[in-house]
Design a protein around this motif. Structure first.
Motif, PDB file in Angstrom:
ATOM      1  N   SER A   1      -0.847  -6.736   2.780  1.00  0.00           N
ATOM      2  CA  SER A   1      -0.657  -5.297   2.963  1.00  0.00           C
ATOM      3  C   SER A   1      -1.776  -4.749   3.846  1.00  0.00           C
ATOM      4  CB  SER A   1      -0.645  -4.584   1.608  1.00  0.00           C
ATOM      5  OG  SER A   1      -1.786  -4.920   0.858  1.00  0.00           O
ATOM      6  N   ASP A   2      -1.548  -3.606   4.467  1.00  0.00           N
ATOM      7  CA  ASP A   2      -2.504  -3.032   5.411  1.00  0.00           C
ATOM      8  C   ASP A   2      -3.517  -2.177   4.655  1.00  0.00           C
ATOM      9  OD1 ASP A   2      -3.864  -2.094   7.570  1.00  0.00           O
ATOM     10  OD2 ASP A   2      -2.121  -1.297   8.628  1.00  0.00           O
ATOM     11  N   GLN A   3      -4.452  -2.854   4.006  1.00  0.00           N
ATOM     12  CA  GLN A   3      -5.404  -2.139   3.156  1.00  0.00           C
ATOM     13  C   GLN A   3      -6.444  -1.364   3.959  1.00  0.00           C
ATOM     14  OE1 GLN A   3      -5.698  -5.894   0.616  1.00  0.00           O
ATOM     15  NE2 GLN A   3      -6.201  -4.322  -0.881  1.00  0.00           N
TER      16      GLN A   3
ATOM     17  N   ARG B   1      -5.947   0.259   6.750  1.00  0.00           N
ATOM     18  CA  ARG B   1      -5.321   1.531   7.108  1.00  0.00           C
ATOM     19  C   ARG B   1      -5.238   2.442   5.887  1.00  0.00           C
ATOM     20  NH1 ARG B   1      -0.542   4.029   6.805  1.00  0.00           N
ATOM     21  NH2 ARG B   1      -0.002   5.509   8.474  1.00  0.00           N
TER      22      ARG B   1
ATOM     23  N   CYS C   1       0.841  -1.207   0.000  1.00  0.00           N
ATOM     24  CA  CYS C   1       0.000   0.000   0.000  1.00  0.00           C
ATOM     25  C   CYS C   1       0.868   1.245   0.000  1.00  0.00           C
ATOM     26  CB  CYS C   1      -0.927   0.005   1.217  1.00  0.00           C
ATOM     27  SG  CYS C   1      -2.198  -1.275   1.180  1.00  0.00           S
TER      28      CYS C   1
END
Length: 363
Positions: free
Chosen positions: A272-274, A276, A199
Protein backbone atom coordinates in the motif's frame (compact mmCIF):
# COMPACT_ATOMS: atom_id res chain seq x y z
CA UNK A 1 -6.55 -14.87 33.99
CA UNK A 2 -7.49 -15.23 30.34
CA UNK A 3 -10.94 -15.73 28.84
CA UNK A 4 -12.51 -15.99 25.38
CA UNK A 5 -15.41 -13.55 25.79
CA UNK A 6 -18.24 -14.57 23.49
CA UNK A 7 -15.91 -16.17 20.95
CA UNK A 8 -15.36 -19.92 20.71
CA UNK A 9 -12.75 -21.39 23.01
CA UNK A 10 -9.39 -21.20 21.25
CA UNK A 11 -10.24 -18.31 18.92
CA UNK A 12 -8.84 -15.67 21.27
CA UNK A 13 -7.50 -15.32 24.78
CA UNK A 14 -8.33 -11.92 26.24
CA UNK A 15 -5.55 -10.99 28.64
CA UNK A 16 -7.70 -8.56 30.60
CA UNK A 17 -9.01 -8.36 34.16
CA UNK A 18 -12.83 -8.36 34.26
CA UNK A 19 -14.11 -5.64 36.57
CA UNK A 20 -17.58 -5.27 38.10
CA UNK A 21 -20.22 -3.08 36.48
CA UNK A 22 -19.75 -0.03 38.65
CA UNK A 23 -18.32 3.48 38.75
CA UNK A 24 -19.51 4.42 35.28
CA UNK A 25 -19.02 8.09 34.42
CA UNK A 26 -21.44 10.19 32.39
CA UNK A 27 -20.04 11.01 28.94
CA UNK A 28 -20.05 14.80 29.47
CA UNK A 29 -18.42 14.49 32.91
CA UNK A 30 -15.82 12.10 31.50
CA UNK A 31 -15.02 14.51 28.68
CA UNK A 32 -14.49 17.39 31.10
CA UNK A 33 -12.25 15.32 33.38
CA UNK A 34 -10.15 14.15 30.41
CA UNK A 35 -9.75 17.54 28.76
CA UNK A 36 -9.08 19.37 32.02
CA UNK A 37 -6.29 16.93 32.81
CA UNK A 38 -7.90 15.74 36.04
CA UNK A 39 -8.28 12.15 34.86
CA UNK A 40 -6.82 10.02 32.09
CA UNK A 41 -9.36 8.55 29.68
CA UNK A 42 -8.29 5.01 30.59
CA UNK A 43 -9.34 5.51 34.22
CA UNK A 44 -13.03 5.94 33.39
CA UNK A 45 -15.71 4.16 31.42
CA UNK A 46 -19.10 5.35 30.28
CA UNK A 47 -21.87 2.75 30.07
CA UNK A 48 -22.61 1.23 26.68
CA UNK A 49 -26.14 0.90 25.38
CA UNK A 50 -27.51 -1.45 22.78
CA UNK A 51 -27.86 0.05 19.29
CA UNK A 52 -31.29 1.01 18.04
CA UNK A 53 -33.05 -1.18 15.49
CA UNK A 54 -32.44 1.47 12.83
CA UNK A 55 -28.74 1.41 13.62
CA UNK A 56 -28.62 -2.39 13.52
CA UNK A 57 -30.23 -2.23 10.09
CA UNK A 58 -27.43 0.10 8.98
CA UNK A 59 -24.86 -2.35 10.42
CA UNK A 60 -26.38 -5.18 8.38
CA UNK A 61 -26.32 -3.00 5.28
CA UNK A 62 -22.66 -2.22 5.95
CA UNK A 63 -21.91 -5.93 6.24
CA UNK A 64 -23.69 -6.63 2.95
CA UNK A 65 -21.75 -3.85 1.24
CA UNK A 66 -18.28 -4.26 2.74
CA UNK A 67 -17.80 -7.76 4.20
CA UNK A 68 -16.22 -8.88 0.91
CA UNK A 69 -13.79 -5.94 0.98
CA UNK A 70 -12.84 -6.65 4.60
CA UNK A 71 -12.44 -10.36 3.83
CA UNK A 72 -10.14 -9.56 0.90
CA UNK A 73 -8.02 -7.28 3.07
CA UNK A 74 -7.87 -9.92 5.81
CA UNK A 75 -6.59 -12.43 3.24
CA UNK A 76 -4.00 -9.91 2.07
CA UNK A 77 -2.87 -9.12 5.61
CA UNK A 78 -2.70 -12.81 6.54
CA UNK A 79 -0.46 -13.44 3.52
CA UNK A 80 1.75 -10.48 4.44
CA UNK A 81 2.07 -11.75 8.02
CA UNK A 82 2.90 -15.27 6.85
CA UNK A 83 5.62 -13.90 4.58
CA UNK A 84 7.19 -11.95 7.44
CA UNK A 85 7.21 -14.66 10.11
CA UNK A 86 8.90 -18.05 10.19
CA UNK A 87 7.35 -20.95 12.10
CA UNK A 88 4.48 -20.50 14.54
CA UNK A 89 2.77 -17.10 14.64
CA UNK A 90 1.43 -15.34 17.73
CA UNK A 91 -1.27 -12.86 16.77
CA UNK A 92 -1.56 -10.14 19.43
CA UNK A 93 -4.59 -7.98 18.70
CA UNK A 94 -5.06 -4.61 20.35
CA UNK A 95 -8.29 -4.70 22.32
CA UNK A 96 -10.77 -4.01 21.21
CA UNK A 97 -10.96 -2.79 17.61
CA UNK A 98 -8.21 -5.24 16.73
CA UNK A 99 -9.96 -8.24 18.26
CA UNK A 100 -12.40 -9.13 15.42
CA UNK A 101 -9.56 -8.73 12.92
CA UNK A 102 -7.29 -10.93 15.03
CA UNK A 103 -9.92 -13.67 15.25
CA UNK A 104 -10.32 -13.71 11.45
CA UNK A 105 -6.58 -13.53 10.72
CA UNK A 106 -5.83 -16.41 13.10
CA UNK A 107 -8.44 -18.60 11.44
CA UNK A 108 -7.08 -17.77 7.98
CA UNK A 109 -3.49 -18.41 9.05
CA UNK A 110 -4.40 -21.76 10.56
CA UNK A 111 -6.99 -22.94 8.05
CA UNK A 112 -5.98 -21.41 4.73
CA UNK A 113 -2.25 -20.80 4.97
CA UNK A 114 -1.64 -23.86 7.15
CA UNK A 115 0.48 -21.92 9.61
CA UNK A 116 0.24 -22.59 13.33
CA UNK A 117 -1.18 -19.44 14.90
CA UNK A 118 -2.42 -18.53 18.38
CA UNK A 119 -4.35 -15.36 19.22
CA UNK A 120 -4.21 -13.14 22.30
CA UNK A 121 -5.96 -9.79 22.73
CA UNK A 122 -4.25 -7.24 24.98
CA UNK A 123 -4.71 -3.66 26.08
CA UNK A 124 -2.76 -0.68 24.83
CA UNK A 125 -3.55 2.80 26.12
CA UNK A 126 -2.41 6.14 24.76
CA UNK A 127 0.23 7.71 27.05
CA UNK A 128 0.24 4.55 29.23
CA UNK A 129 1.53 2.00 26.75
CA UNK A 130 0.91 -1.67 26.13
CA UNK A 131 0.14 -4.02 29.01
CA UNK A 132 3.59 -5.33 29.94
CA UNK A 133 2.09 -7.98 32.22
CA UNK A 134 0.20 -9.37 29.25
CA UNK A 135 3.36 -9.44 27.11
CA UNK A 136 5.28 -11.24 29.86
CA UNK A 137 2.45 -13.76 30.14
CA UNK A 138 2.52 -14.49 26.39
CA UNK A 139 6.26 -15.10 26.46
CA UNK A 140 5.88 -17.30 29.57
CA UNK A 141 3.53 -19.56 27.59
CA UNK A 142 6.46 -20.48 25.34
CA UNK A 143 5.75 -18.19 22.40
CA UNK A 144 8.95 -16.91 20.81
CA UNK A 145 9.40 -13.14 20.89
CA UNK A 146 10.02 -13.22 17.13
CA UNK A 147 6.62 -14.83 16.54
CA UNK A 148 4.57 -11.90 17.87
CA UNK A 149 2.53 -9.82 15.40
CA UNK A 150 0.54 -6.83 16.69
CA UNK A 151 -2.79 -6.35 14.92
CA UNK A 152 -5.39 -3.56 14.87
CA UNK A 153 -8.24 -2.58 12.57
CA UNK A 154 -6.93 0.73 11.24
CA UNK A 155 -4.82 3.78 11.98
CA UNK A 156 -6.34 7.25 12.37
CA UNK A 157 -3.56 9.72 13.16
CA UNK A 158 -1.05 6.99 13.99
CA UNK A 159 -1.00 7.63 17.76
CA UNK A 160 -1.39 3.98 18.76
CA UNK A 161 1.20 2.84 16.19
CA UNK A 162 3.69 5.26 17.77
CA UNK A 163 2.68 4.21 21.30
CA UNK A 164 3.23 0.57 20.36
CA UNK A 165 6.70 1.15 18.90
CA UNK A 166 7.78 3.21 21.89
CA UNK A 167 6.55 0.90 24.64
CA UNK A 168 7.74 -2.27 22.91
CA UNK A 169 11.20 -0.70 22.70
CA UNK A 170 11.02 -0.02 26.43
CA UNK A 171 9.83 -3.58 27.12
CA UNK A 172 12.65 -5.02 24.99
CA UNK A 173 15.25 -2.94 26.82
CA UNK A 174 14.04 -4.03 30.25
CA UNK A 175 13.41 -7.71 29.42
CA UNK A 176 16.26 -8.43 27.01
CA UNK A 177 13.84 -9.35 24.22
CA UNK A 178 13.65 -8.37 20.54
CA UNK A 179 9.91 -8.13 19.90
CA UNK A 180 8.93 -6.35 16.67
CA UNK A 181 6.92 -3.27 17.67
CA UNK A 182 5.39 -2.74 14.22
CA UNK A 183 1.62 -2.57 13.82
CA UNK A 184 -0.30 -4.61 11.21
CA UNK A 185 -3.66 -3.19 10.10
CA UNK A 186 -6.32 -3.52 7.41
CA UNK A 187 -6.37 0.20 6.63
CA UNK A 188 -3.46 2.55 7.36
CA UNK A 189 -4.83 6.06 6.93
CA UNK A 190 -1.92 7.64 8.79
CA UNK A 191 0.80 5.76 6.91
CA UNK A 192 2.38 4.75 10.22
CA UNK A 193 1.79 0.99 10.34
CA UNK A 194 4.57 -1.50 9.70
CA UNK A 195 2.32 -3.38 7.31
CA UNK A 196 -1.16 -2.76 5.90
CA UNK A 197 -3.55 -4.33 3.43
CA UNK A 198 -4.52 -0.86 2.17
CA UNK A 199 -4.51 2.84 2.98
CA UNK A 200 -8.12 3.38 1.92
CA UNK A 201 -10.72 4.94 4.19
CA UNK A 202 -13.55 2.45 3.88
CA UNK A 203 -16.20 1.21 6.27
CA UNK A 204 -14.85 -1.78 8.19
CA UNK A 205 -18.20 -3.14 9.42
CA UNK A 206 -16.91 -4.09 12.88
CA UNK A 207 -16.08 -0.41 13.53
CA UNK A 208 -19.82 0.35 13.70
CA UNK A 209 -20.54 -1.54 16.91
CA UNK A 210 -18.93 -1.64 20.34
CA UNK A 211 -18.92 -4.66 22.67
CA UNK A 212 -21.46 -6.63 20.66
CA UNK A 213 -18.94 -7.17 17.85
CA UNK A 214 -15.86 -7.52 20.06
CA UNK A 215 -16.60 -10.49 22.30
CA UNK A 216 -18.84 -8.48 24.68
CA UNK A 217 -15.73 -6.77 26.05
CA UNK A 218 -15.48 -3.05 26.85
CA UNK A 219 -12.68 -0.66 26.07
CA UNK A 220 -9.75 -1.39 28.37
CA UNK A 221 -9.38 0.31 31.75
CA UNK A 222 -6.31 1.19 33.81
CA UNK A 223 -7.13 2.74 37.16
CA UNK A 224 -6.55 2.18 40.87
CA UNK A 225 -8.58 -1.04 40.83
CA UNK A 226 -5.83 -2.74 38.78
CA UNK A 227 -3.00 -4.13 40.90
CA UNK A 228 0.69 -4.08 39.86
CA UNK A 229 0.69 -7.70 38.69
CA UNK A 230 -2.71 -7.69 36.99
CA UNK A 231 -3.65 -7.29 33.36
CA UNK A 232 -5.38 -4.05 32.39
CA UNK A 233 -9.10 -4.16 33.16
CA UNK A 234 -12.35 -4.33 31.21
CA UNK A 235 -16.06 -4.79 31.73
CA UNK A 236 -17.73 -7.84 30.20
CA UNK A 237 -21.25 -6.99 29.01
CA UNK A 238 -22.74 -10.42 29.57
CA UNK A 239 -26.20 -8.84 29.74
CA UNK A 240 -25.88 -8.12 26.00
CA UNK A 241 -25.35 -11.79 25.10
CA UNK A 242 -28.70 -12.15 23.34
CA UNK A 243 -27.72 -9.29 21.02
CA UNK A 244 -24.13 -10.32 20.39
CA UNK A 245 -22.83 -10.25 16.80
CA UNK A 246 -19.18 -11.15 17.53
CA UNK A 247 -18.97 -14.80 16.49
CA UNK A 248 -21.44 -14.50 13.62
CA UNK A 249 -19.53 -11.53 12.19
CA UNK A 250 -16.16 -13.32 12.34
CA UNK A 251 -17.71 -16.41 10.75
CA UNK A 252 -19.15 -14.29 7.94
CA UNK A 253 -15.80 -12.65 7.14
CA UNK A 254 -13.99 -16.01 7.13
CA UNK A 255 -16.70 -17.52 4.90
CA UNK A 256 -16.39 -14.59 2.48
CA UNK A 257 -12.60 -15.03 2.37
CA UNK A 258 -12.90 -18.76 1.70
CA UNK A 259 -15.46 -18.09 -1.04
CA UNK A 260 -13.07 -15.66 -2.71
CA UNK A 261 -10.31 -18.26 -2.69
CA UNK A 262 -12.68 -20.91 -4.04
CA UNK A 263 -13.59 -18.55 -6.87
CA UNK A 264 -9.91 -18.31 -7.74
CA UNK A 265 -9.45 -14.71 -6.68
CA UNK A 266 -6.32 -15.59 -4.71
CA UNK A 267 -4.43 -13.41 -2.24
CA UNK A 268 -3.22 -9.97 -3.21
CA UNK A 269 -0.17 -8.71 -1.38
CA UNK A 270 0.64 -5.51 -3.27
CA UNK A 271 2.24 -2.90 -1.00
CA UNK A 272 0.00 0.00 0.00
CA UNK A 273 1.11 3.60 -0.56
CA UNK A 274 1.91 4.44 3.04
CA UNK A 275 4.23 7.35 2.25
CA UNK A 276 1.42 9.13 0.43
CA UNK A 277 -1.03 8.32 3.24
CA UNK A 278 1.37 9.82 5.80
CA UNK A 279 1.75 13.01 3.77
CA UNK A 280 -2.02 13.36 3.34
CA UNK A 281 -2.53 12.81 7.07
CA UNK A 282 0.01 15.46 8.09
CA UNK A 283 -1.36 18.02 5.66
CA UNK A 284 -4.97 17.43 6.63
CA UNK A 285 -4.32 17.65 10.37
CA UNK A 286 -2.49 20.96 10.01
CA UNK A 287 -5.29 22.38 7.87
CA UNK A 288 -8.05 21.10 10.15
CA UNK A 289 -6.52 22.66 13.25
CA UNK A 290 -6.35 26.04 11.50
CA UNK A 291 -9.76 25.84 9.84
CA UNK A 292 -11.66 24.86 12.99
CA UNK A 293 -9.65 26.84 15.52
CA UNK A 294 -8.47 23.79 17.44
CA UNK A 295 -5.32 23.67 19.58
CA UNK A 296 -5.52 20.05 20.75
CA UNK A 297 -4.81 17.49 18.03
CA UNK A 298 -6.67 14.87 20.08
CA UNK A 299 -9.95 16.64 19.30
CA UNK A 300 -9.71 15.79 15.58
CA UNK A 301 -10.54 12.20 14.59
CA UNK A 302 -10.04 11.42 10.87
CA UNK A 303 -11.43 8.43 9.03
CA UNK A 304 -14.64 6.42 9.30
CA UNK A 305 -13.46 4.25 12.19
CA UNK A 306 -12.33 7.13 14.39
CA UNK A 307 -15.32 9.29 13.46
CA UNK A 308 -17.61 6.45 14.52
CA UNK A 309 -15.90 6.10 17.90
CA UNK A 310 -16.45 9.80 18.60
CA UNK A 311 -20.16 9.61 17.83
CA UNK A 312 -20.57 6.43 19.87
CA UNK A 313 -18.72 7.38 23.05
CA UNK A 314 -17.46 10.98 23.09
CA UNK A 315 -19.10 14.42 22.92
CA UNK A 316 -19.05 15.36 19.22
CA UNK A 317 -18.83 18.97 18.07
CA UNK A 318 -19.13 18.39 14.32
CA UNK A 319 -19.33 15.56 11.81
CA UNK A 320 -17.66 16.28 8.46
CA UNK A 321 -18.31 14.02 5.47
CA UNK A 322 -17.03 14.13 1.92
CA UNK A 323 -20.29 12.89 0.40
CA UNK A 324 -23.52 12.88 2.39
CA UNK A 325 -24.99 10.27 0.05
CA UNK A 326 -22.11 7.78 0.35
CA UNK A 327 -23.14 4.37 1.62
CA UNK A 328 -20.12 4.13 3.94
CA UNK A 329 -21.24 7.12 6.05
CA UNK A 330 -24.92 6.17 6.45
CA UNK A 331 -24.38 5.02 10.03
CA UNK A 332 -22.63 8.28 10.88
CA UNK A 333 -25.51 10.35 9.54
CA UNK A 334 -27.92 8.30 11.65
CA UNK A 335 -25.82 8.73 14.79
CA UNK A 336 -25.49 12.46 14.15
CA UNK A 337 -29.24 12.72 13.72
CA UNK A 338 -29.93 10.75 16.91
CA UNK A 339 -27.45 12.84 18.92
CA UNK A 340 -28.27 16.17 17.23
CA UNK A 341 -24.70 16.69 16.03
CA UNK A 342 -24.21 19.28 13.25
CA UNK A 343 -22.93 17.96 9.93
CA UNK A 344 -20.78 19.62 7.28
CA UNK A 345 -20.24 18.33 3.74
CA UNK A 346 -16.73 19.04 2.42
CA UNK A 347 -16.08 17.64 -1.05
CA UNK A 348 -12.32 18.23 -0.64
CA UNK A 349 -12.06 16.01 2.47
CA UNK A 350 -9.32 13.38 1.94
CA UNK A 351 -11.32 10.89 4.03
CA UNK A 352 -14.91 9.73 3.93
CA UNK A 353 -15.50 11.30 7.37
CA UNK A 354 -13.93 13.25 10.21
CA UNK A 355 -15.40 13.93 13.66
CA UNK A 356 -14.43 16.85 15.85
CA UNK A 357 -14.76 16.46 19.61
CA UNK A 358 -16.34 19.31 21.52
CA UNK A 359 -13.98 21.06 23.91
CA UNK A 360 -15.35 20.48 27.40
CA UNK A 361 -13.37 23.49 28.62
CA UNK A 362 -15.29 26.05 26.57
CA UNK A 363 -17.51 28.35 28.54
Amino acid sequence: MSFSGSYREGEVEFLLTPLPLQDFVDVADKEYLIQSGQRHYSEMLSPEVLPSQRYLDVFRQACAANNDRMARDCLTLAALIAARRDGAITVVSLARAGTPVGVVLTRLLNGVLERQAHHYSVSIIRDRGIDSNALAYILAQGHAAASLVFVDGWTGKGVIAAELRSTIATFNASHGTAIDGGLYVLSDLAGTAACAASCDDYLIPSSILNATVSGLVSRSILNASIGPGQFHGCVVYQQFAAHDQSQAFADAIVAAAEAQLSAGEGMQAAPSDQARAAAVSRAYMQAALRQHGIDDVNLVKPGIGEATRVLLRRTPRLLIVRDGGARDVAHLLLLAQEKQVPMLVDGALPYHAVSLIRSALDA
